[in-house]
Write an enzyme that holds these catalytic residues in place. Structure first.
Site: not given
Ligand code: FAD
Ligand code: A2P
Length: 371
Positions: A151, A329
C-alpha cells in the site's frame, strides 16, 4: 414575376431563424457534453499522466462528431491503474529508508521513499492505491521474483510535496521454521535498501481504498500494523497544512482512526497523528489498541475489534449517515474479529450486520484490503 421573386426571397429569409436555431442546438449539445467531460474528478488536481496525452490529442476529432451527450463516466474512471506492468516496470530510486519504530519495538518496519520522477509515461498514483515491487534476484527456479503488493503510504504529492515520490511502510516478514529463521524475500529486500538503490516498481493498482470526493464525508479507519499505510496518506491529505494548500480539498468531516499495534513503540506515525489530533480536535479521533500492553474486558489482548465494541453506539450513529465510509486495512486475521464486533454492535441497534455490510459495500462505503 416580380411578385413571386419577392415571395421566394421572403420565404428564404423566413428560414434564417430556423437555421440559426439549429446551429444553436448543436452548439448547446456540444457544450453540455464538454461540461460532463470536464466535471471534477479524482485526478483533476495533478495526476494526469503523460500517458494520457495521446488520448487528449485525439479528443477534438471525437468532439466534432455528432452531438451526442457523453456517456456517464464510471466512478474513478480517471484513476491511473497499471501504468507500469510487472513485465515492463518503472525503475525508481530510493531516497530514504528509515525505521518507523521506536526503541523497544518488536520486529522491523521501515518507511521507504522512492524518487519516481522521469517516467514516460509519468508514474502517478492517488491516495489509497498500492504498487508492486519486484525484488532483485531470482527465485528457487531461477525465475525473476513475482511482484509483491504494498500500500502506498504517501499522498499523490509525496512526502516532500513535489509530486515525484512514493513512500511505503514495510514490515520485514520473519518466521521460524525447523529451528531456522526465514526472511521474506521482498520485504527483506525492501527493508535493506539504501538511498541511491534502483528498484523495479509496477502499478499503481487498486481502486478499493480510494477516498470519497466529498469534503464533508466521515472516514472511519481500522488498521493493524502496516495496514496504517493508506490511512497515513488519507490523514496527511486531510490534516497536513502543505497538502491542504496544494489540493484545496478542505476536509470538513469527522475522521476516526482505530490503530492496532503490539506495543506503544510499534505505533506507526503516532507523533504525526497525535499532532493532527491536537490541531484538529473537532475532526480527528485516534483510538489505539495496544495488544501486548492493554487488556480487553475478558483479560485477553486488546485488539481493534475490542475498541470497536467499546465505541459501538457512536460508530453506528456515524454509519447511519450516508456520508460515512469505513476503511479496513492490515492483517487478514482481523476481518472475522471485526465482523464479530460489528455484528454485536449492530444487534444492539436492532440491525443485522450480515445484511448491512453488503449494502455498505455496494454503496461504495465499506473498503477493505487485508493481507
Ligand atoms: P515471501 O518470501 O513471499 O514469504 C511469504 C510466504 O511465507 C507466505 O506466502 C507463506 O507461505 C510463508 N509464511 C509467512 N508467514 C509464515 C509463518 N509464520 N509460518 C510459515 N510460513 C509462513 N506488506 C507490508 O509490509 N506493507 C504494506 O503496506 C503491504 N501492503 C499490502 C497491500 C496489499 C494489497 C497486499 C495484497 C499485500 C500487502 N503487503 C504489505 C504484504 C506484502 O505484499 C508481502 O506479502 C509481504 O511483504 C511478504 O512478502 P515477502 O516477499 O517478504 O515474503
Ligand atoms: P498481537 O501480535 O499482539 O497478537 P504488527 O503488524 O505491528 O505486528 O501489528 C499487528 C497488530 O494486530 C498487533 O497488535 C497484533 O496483536 C494485532 N492482531 C493480531 N491478530 C489480530 C486479529 N485477529 N485481530 C485483530 N488484531 C490482531
Amino acid at each position: 414575376m416580380a411578385y413571386s421573386e419577392t415571395k421566394v426571397v421572403l420565404g428564404g429569409l423566413a428560414h434564417i431563424p430556423i437555421i440559426i436555431g439549429f446551429f444553436y442546438l448543436i452548439r448547446r449539445q456540444y457544450s453540455f457534453g464538454a461540461i460532463l467531460r470536464t466535471g471534477k474528478n479524482a485526478l483533476s488536481e495533478t495526476v494526469k499522466a503523460k500517458a494520457a496525452a495521446p488520448a487528449k490529442a485525439a479528443a477534438p476529432a471525437k468532439a466534432a462528431a455528432p452531438a451526442k451527450a457523453a456517456p456517464a463516466k464510471k466512478p474513478h474512471a480517471d484513476v491511473p491503474v497499471n501504468t507500469y506492468k510487472p513485465k515492463a516496470p518503472f525503475t525508481g530510486t530510493v531516497t530514504e529508508n528509515y525505521s518507523a519504530l521506536k526503541e523497544g519495538a518488536i520486529g522491523k518496519v521501515q518507511h521507504i521513499t522512492f524518487d519516481i520522477s522521469g517516467g514516460d509515461p509519468d508514474f502517478k498514483y492517488i491516495e489509497g492505491q498500492s504498487c508492486g515491487i519486484l525484488a532483485a534476484g531470482e527465485d528457487a527456479k531461477g525465475k525473476p521474483h513475482r511482484p509483491r503488493l504494498y500500500s502506498i503510504a504517501s499522498t499523490r504529492y509525496g512526502d516532500n510535496f513535489a509530486g515525484n515520490t512514493l513512500s511505503l511502510c514495510v514490515r520485514q516478514l520473519q518466521y521460524e521454521k525447523d529451528g531456522e529463521t526465514i526472511n521474506g524475500v521482498c520485504s527483506t529486500y525492501l527493508c535493506n535498501l539504501s538511498p541511491g538503490d534502483k528498484v523495479k516498481i509496477s502499478g499503481p493498482v487498486g481502486k478499493e481504498m480510494l477516498l470519497p470526493d466529498e469534503e464533508d464525508a466521515n472516514i472511519i479507519m481500522l488498521a493493524t500494523g502496516t495496514g496504517i499505510a493508506p490511512m497515513r496518506a488519507y490523514l496527511r491529505r486531510m490534516f497536513e497544512p502543505t497538502e491542504i494548500e496544494k489540493h484545496k480539498w478542505n476536509f470538513k468531516g469527522k475522521a476516526w482512526l482505530f490503530m492496532g499495534a503490539p506495543k506503544t513503540a510499534n505505533l506507526l506515525y503516532d507523533d504525526d497523528f497525535e499532532h493532527y489530533k491536537a490541531k484538529f480536535p473537532e475532526n480527528l479521533r485516534y483510538t489505539k489498541a495496544i495488544s501486548r500492553e492493554q487488556q480487553n474486558d475478558k483479560g485477553g489482548r486488546m485488539y481493534i475489534q475490542d475498541r470497536v465494541l467499546e465505541h459501538a453506539e457512536e460508530i453506528f450513529n456515524m454509519i447511519e449517515n450516508p456520508k460515512t465510509h469505513i476503511y479496513l486495512c492490515g492483517l487478514k486475521g482481523m476481518e472475522p474479529g471485526i465482523d464479530e464486533a460489528m455484528t454485536t454492535a449492530a444487534a444492539a441497534k436492532g440491525l443485522d450486520w450480515s445484511e448491512l455490510r453488503p449494502k455498505l459495500r455496494k454503496a461504495g462505503r465499506w473498503h477493505a484490503e487485508t493481507y
